[in-house]
Write a protein that holds these residues in place. Structure first.
Motif, PDB file in Angstrom:
ATOM      1  N   ARG A  28      57.607  20.206  49.487  1.00  0.00           N
ATOM      2  CA  ARG A  28      56.185  19.837  48.719  1.00  0.00           C
ATOM      3  C   ARG A  28      55.283  20.429  49.438  1.00  0.00           C
ATOM      4  O   ARG A  28      55.320  20.394  50.718  1.00  0.00           O
ATOM      5  CB  ARG A  28      56.368  18.480  49.027  1.00  0.00           C
ATOM      6  CG  ARG A  28      55.133  17.530  48.335  1.00  0.00           C
ATOM      7  CD  ARG A  28      55.143  16.257  48.459  1.00  0.00           C
ATOM      8  NE  ARG A  28      53.973  15.476  47.583  1.00  0.00           N
ATOM      9  CZ  ARG A  28      53.712  14.139  47.432  1.00  0.00           C
ATOM     10  NH1 ARG A  28      54.485  13.496  48.161  1.00  0.00           N
ATOM     11  NH2 ARG A  28      52.907  13.791  46.789  1.00  0.00           N
TER      12      ARG A  28
ATOM     13  N   GLU B   9      50.436  15.234  49.540  1.00  0.00           N
ATOM     14  CA  GLU B   9      50.602  13.834  49.944  1.00  0.00           C
ATOM     15  C   GLU B   9      49.016  13.394  49.990  1.00  0.00           C
ATOM     16  O   GLU B   9      48.862  12.318  49.809  1.00  0.00           O
ATOM     17  CB  GLU B   9      51.024  13.540  51.212  1.00  0.00           C
ATOM     18  CG  GLU B   9      52.673  14.275  51.225  1.00  0.00           C
ATOM     19  CD  GLU B   9      53.322  13.725  52.542  1.00  0.00           C
ATOM     20  OE1 GLU B   9      52.482  13.417  53.647  1.00  0.00           O
ATOM     21  OE2 GLU B   9      54.596  13.991  52.770  1.00  0.00           O
TER      22      GLU B   9
ATOM     23  N   LYS C  74      47.736  11.057  47.195  1.00  0.00           N
ATOM     24  CA  LYS C  74      48.563   9.589  47.059  1.00  0.00           C
ATOM     25  C   LYS C  74      49.254   9.201  46.027  1.00  0.00           C
ATOM     26  O   LYS C  74      49.078   8.389  45.202  1.00  0.00           O
ATOM     27  CB  LYS C  74      47.197   8.564  47.077  1.00  0.00           C
ATOM     28  CG  LYS C  74      46.569   8.780  48.301  1.00  0.00           C
ATOM     29  CD  LYS C  74      47.281   8.354  49.416  1.00  0.00           C
ATOM     30  CE  LYS C  74      46.042   8.509  50.642  1.00  0.00           C
ATOM     31  NZ  LYS C  74      46.594   8.309  52.139  1.00  0.00           N
TER      32      LYS C  74
ATOM     33  N   ASN D 279      51.667  21.071  51.182  1.00  0.00           N
ATOM     34  CA  ASN D 279      50.714  20.148  52.063  1.00  0.00           C
ATOM     35  C   ASN D 279      49.544  20.326  51.571  1.00  0.00           C
ATOM     36  O   ASN D 279      48.537  19.408  52.221  1.00  0.00           O
ATOM     37  CB  ASN D 279      51.010  20.506  53.503  1.00  0.00           C
ATOM     38  CG  ASN D 279      50.811  22.034  53.908  1.00  0.00           C
ATOM     39  OD1 ASN D 279      50.295  22.777  53.111  1.00  0.00           O
ATOM     40  ND2 ASN D 279      51.008  22.304  55.110  1.00  0.00           N
TER      41      ASN D 279
END
Length: 404
Positions: free
Chosen positions: A275, A252, A255, A277
């Motif tokens: 997902r 994340e 972006k 990190n």
């Protein structure tokens, strides 16, 4: 020594599992790995609470390949008869990395498990060959084709064909072949699953993509142009009871939006979507989430909480990811705006419905999505007491295992 009585109620999971076939589809797009190898740490927010977290570190392809080989070797070592196949998805091309027709290595090493040696040597050789071909295309074609999305749809199609070739057809007692519906009477029939290791981000997360009704590049990993082919692969895997697990690597902190179509693939086939990190621990994620076979993921193991699934689709006119679409009643094509004539099957729609459809398209607002899906609460299972009182506990000599 008293015998220990066990029943199906006290041990709800199977005592043994069949051999498992794991097909790994690895995204080796050069641009995606250039992004992952240059991850930058996230600056701490001023005045916020200090949390002890591992820093965001870049992930190189060499490090990831080492972790992947350890994970594949762990899959081979977990049960005799387990098999592994690896496909690579580069810009516009899918290649089988392992196994190869000439599997026998040039030099056998004593005191070395042969499947480990075959996997390590062939995987490294084919990985070097893939990057040599990419380097040659970069030099000869002046980088032409490198901006194409990774051929994950082609790799998934080849993986499904590989499973279909290896899976023997079920036969009726009379000798006639029957359709395979995922349930087999043969306990040694291999249990197949696909693991997609995605490295391509879904697209930039900006205000226009999040608040608007369309998002140009939020499909990810082949994105909009491969939407129909990816959905066909998903429906084929769903009918054949083949779970598709997805591990997406862009965190994340970049972006970027998650690959929503791969998330839909994992949800529809009963796989696991996760997902990364960006804080390391790739091998731990692979072992803890994706190593157990599908038959043991609910009992005795548990699946991690899944993110809310984004069920948006792609319009056939502009290749945009849309929240609200208009579907042709004849060929089921999706469009972002009402059309008088279907662009696919040339069906003409009545003029009286245009005004109503345009008004609906102008007034409908996108639906916000929650962050996670709340897991349903499971009831506690207790073993039968066979008429004995529950105050004094189960009868002596009985093995009791509670599933919380």
């Amino acid at each position: 020594m008293p015998q220990v009585a066990t029943t199906a109620h006290t041990r709800p999971w199977p005592t043994s599992t069949p051999p498992a076939l794991l097909i790994a589809v690895v995204d080796l797009h050069p641009l995606a790995w250039s992004l992952l190898s240059n991850l930058r740490p996230v600056p701490s927010s001023p005045g916020g609470p200090e949390k002890e977290k591992a820093p965001i570190a870049p992930l190189t392809l060499a490090e990831f390949a080492t972790n992947l080989m350890v994970f594949l070797n762990a899959h081979l070592a977990s049960r005799w008869g387990n098999e592994v196949a690896v496909y690579s998805a580069t810009a516009g091309k899918a290649v089988l990395l392992y196994p190869q027709p000439d599997e026998e290595p040039s030099r056998l090493r004593p005191n070395f498990y042969r499947p480990f040696q075959l996997l390590d040597t062939r995987f490294q050789e084919q990985l070097k060959a893939v990057f040599s071909a990419e380097q040659q295309r970069l030099e000869e074609a002046d980088g032409k084709g490198l901006n194409d999305p990774p051929a994950l749809v082609s790799a998934l199609t080849k993986a499904l064909c590989y499973i279909s070739r290896r899976r023997p057809p079920e036969t009726h007692p009379t000798g006639m072949a029957i359709a395979d519906e995922g349930k087999s009477s043969n306990p040694e029939l291999p249990e197949s699953r696909i693991l997609v290791l995605n490295a391509t981000p879904g697209g930039a997360e900006d205000a226009a993509a999040l608040n608007g009704k369309t998002a140009k590049a939020s499909g990810g990993s082949g994105g909009q142009r491969g939407y129909v082919g990816l959905m066909n692969c998903v429906f084929a895997a769903q009918k054949a009871k083949i779970p598709i697990d997805v591990l997406t690597l862009p965190p994340e902190s970049t972006k970027t939006a998650p690959p929503i179509f791969l998330q839909q693939a994992a949800h529809l086939t009963g796989g696991i979507y996760w997902r990364w990190n960006g804080r390391g621990g790739i091998l731990q994620y692979l072992h803890s989430l994706y190593l157990p076979p599908h038959s043991l993921r609910k009992r005795p193991f548990t699946q991690p909480p899944q993110d809310a699934v984004d069920f948006r689709a792609v319009c056939f006119c502009h290749q945009d990811v849309v929240d609200i679409g208009f579907v042709c009643s004849v060929c089921l094509s999706i469009f972002c705006q009402p059309k008088p004539v279907c662009q696919m099957c040339k069906t003409k729609f009545p003029r009286s419905a245009w005004a109503t459809l345009k008004e609906l398209a102008a007034n409908v607002e996108p639906i916000p999505l929650p962050n996670t899906v709340v897991a349903p609460r499971q009831r506690r299972e207790r073993p039968p007491t066979n008429g004995a009182s529950t105050l004094n506990g189960p009868p002596p000599g009985t093995e009791v295992i509670e599933i919380l």
